[in-house]
Every structure is written in C-alpha cells, then in structure tokens.
Design an enzyme around this catalytic site. Structure first.
Site, PDB file in Angstrom:
ATOM      1  N   GLU A 149       0.553  -1.669   0.030  1.00 57.20           N
ATOM      2  CA  GLU A 149       0.009   0.111   0.013  1.00 57.20           C
ATOM      3  C   GLU A 149       0.192   1.041   0.055  1.00 57.20           C
ATOM      4  O   GLU A 149       0.440   2.339  -0.705  1.00 57.20           O
ATOM      5  CB  GLU A 149      -1.264   0.312   1.112  1.00 57.20           C
ATOM      6  CG  GLU A 149      -2.251  -1.453   0.960  1.00 57.20           C
ATOM      7  CD  GLU A 149      -2.840  -1.369   1.891  1.00 57.20           C
ATOM      8  OE1 GLU A 149      -4.541  -1.588   1.777  1.00 57.20           O
ATOM      9  OE2 GLU A 149      -2.569  -1.582   2.912  1.00 57.20           O
ATOM     10  N   GLU A 169      -4.572 -10.049   2.878  1.00 56.34           N
ATOM     11  CA  GLU A 169      -4.884  -9.722   3.592  1.00 56.34           C
ATOM     12  C   GLU A 169      -6.203 -10.924   3.390  1.00 56.34           C
ATOM     13  O   GLU A 169      -7.000 -11.429   5.040  1.00 56.34           O
ATOM     14  CB  GLU A 169      -5.649  -7.989   3.144  1.00 56.34           C
ATOM     15  CG  GLU A 169      -4.940  -7.250   4.398  1.00 56.34           C
ATOM     16  CD  GLU A 169      -3.809  -6.599   3.416  1.00 56.34           C
ATOM     17  OE1 GLU A 169      -2.978  -5.854   3.475  1.00 56.34           O
ATOM     18  OE2 GLU A 169      -3.789  -6.837   2.409  1.00 56.34           O
TER      19      GLU A 169
END
Length: 295
Positions: A149, A169
């Site tokens: 990210e 995730e």
C-alpha cells in the site's frame, strides 16, 4: 489493518557506512568475555539522504523485513514533509534496506498499541495524503500488505526483477484497509486488481510491469539506482509544472472529464503565467538549460 511476517525485531545486520546509498556493511556482534554485557546495535528506522535534488527515504529494519511500526511511520511522514517544504528537493524515492521493500505492519508493535497511521494522512502519513511532489517506489524483494500500500501511494514504481507484490489480507480474513482495495483498481485493470485482492496471491515484477503497475524493471540490486535516474529526469523539468501536473492527474479521477476541464483551468492558468513558463520558453529560444525558480 495490514499483516506482516511475525519478525518484529528493531535491529538487524545492515548499517549505513556513509559511503553511498547502496553501501551497507555487515557488522559482527562485539566479542566479549563471559562477564561482559554484549550490546546489540539499534538501527535508525528510517534513513533520509539527498542525491542532488532527490530525497531518498529508506525503511531501515532489515531484520524485520522492514515491517512498519510507529517509528518508521513517523520517519516517513517527517521525510515527505521535508520533501514538500524544501525548495532544493524536487522528487523523492521510497525504498527499503536489506533486500526487501516492506512486509507490512509490525504486528507485535500493533499489539503494543502502536498505530503506524495518522489521522487524515493514512499509513506512514502518505496513503491518504501523498506528498505534492513526485514520489517513486524503488522495490527489491517483497512489498506485501501495508508495504504494497505504500507502493500504491507512490506515483511511479521501479522494481528489481526479483521483486514481488502482494495483498494477502484476505488469507487472514482481513481487508486491505490502507488503500489497496480502493486504489489498486485505479492503477491496473479492474479484473486483475480483484484477482490480486480476492486471492491474496502475489505477482512478480515482470507481471506487475505487464499490467501497468511497474514503470521500469531493473536488475537485482538496481532498483534504487534506476529510481534515482528516473527521479532526476523528472527533477530536470519545471518544478511548478511537475507539481501541478501531478495535482491534475490525481484529482482528475474524482473530477471526471466534464468537470475536469473546468477544475483544471485555474491550475493551468497559474502555470502558464508563471516565471518558470517564461524561463522555459526563453531557454528553448536561447538553446540553453533553463534556470527554474519554482514560481
């Protein structure tokens, strides 16, 4: 919340020796008698250096695969603030020491109550509110979860052939909350973004380049050098024009084409009326390098 490998020590083998950006030497632990205390050297979590008008920000927790804790987050946040504030700096490069970019959030630090995010600014101060000046990711090894990210918060990406990118995730029953679920479909084709987000499987640098996530692929160990070269190409241009170009390019996604023409007009008018615009035209006519002022 983002996930990382459960390797969360604050120290490692690599320590900058002041001889250049890529010069990291291995330090053996001090030899001591049985009655002497052995002191482990603690590394600076973020190293900030300048190469001409380029700021290089290195996450420096190699033993933890550069996992993101509060100290790292504060270091990156402060570095990009300096990048935007300095008249001498024109672009930044974000990288990681020790052969990896970042494995994501430091879960041990998280369990101690550390939050490597800031209100209104996001993870490490850049995922919600990136710097106004160009920021390039130089990726070696893994860029996973929160580390990935951070890559998405950068404008351009240079990756070594051995780099790997992933959003794992969902494999832990979580969602990529620091920007990947929101931003990845804007950076690459939607179907491919959904595949990465919903399978959690990583991709290599060549595949990342094929789908438009990576701008340039470098030899192993060469990502930082290639990223600095790209940053220098950007820094040679009018700084006001570069900043405003980034502003329009990012905001245009929200504006839409029809409203975009209206919203970009005052920005374009400012640039065309600037001293730099006049200098650029004069330098071209006089066949010399421009002397930018940033105004």
């Amino acid at each position: 919340m983002t996930v990382a490998y459960p390797m969360m020590l604050d120290y490692g083998a690599g320590q900058p020796d002041g001889q250049g950006l890529s010069a990291f030497r291995t330090r053996e632990p001090p030899r001591a008698a049985a009655t002497e205390e052995v002191v482990t050297e603690v590394l600076t979590p973020v190293i900030v250096e300048r190469v001409g008008g380029i700021q290089v920000i290195s996450i420096n927790r190699p033993a933890a695969r550069n996992a993101l804790n509060l100290a790292v987050a504060e270091g990156i946040r402060d570095a990009v603030d300096d990048l935007d504030a300095s008249e001498e700096l024109h672009a930044g490069v974000l990288t990681g020491a020790g052969g990896h970019f970042s494995a994501g959030m430091d879960l041990k630090a998280f369990l101690r109550g550390e939050q490597p995010s800031f209100e209104g600014r996001g993870l490490c101060g850049i995922t919600v509110t990136p710097p106004r000046k160009p920021l390039i990711a130089a990726v070696e090894g893994w860029a996973l979860a929160g580390g990935f990210e951070l890559v998405l918060a950068c404008d351009l990406v240079v990756a070594a052939e051995t780099a790997r990118f992933g959003v794992p995730e969902v494999k832990r029953g979580l969602i990529a909350a620091a920007g990947a679920a929101l931003l990845l479909p804007q950076r690459i084709p939607r179907a491919i973004a959904l595949e990465m987000l919903m399978t959690g499987e990583p991709i290599d640098a060549r595949r990342a380049a094929e789908i438009g996530l990576v701008n340039r692929v470098a030899e192993p160990g060469g990502a930082l050098s290639a990223a600095i070269s790209l940053a220098q190409m950007i820094a040679a241009n009018g700084p006001l024009a570069v900043r405003r170009t980034k502003e329009v390019a990012h905001a245009g996604t929200d504006w839409g084409t029809e409203r975009g023409w209206e919203h970009q007009r005052p920005i374009i008018d400012e640039v065309f009326a600037s001293a730099d615009a006049a200098e650029g035209a004069a330098a071209f006519a006089e066949k010399r390098a421009p002397a930018w002022r940033g105004v």
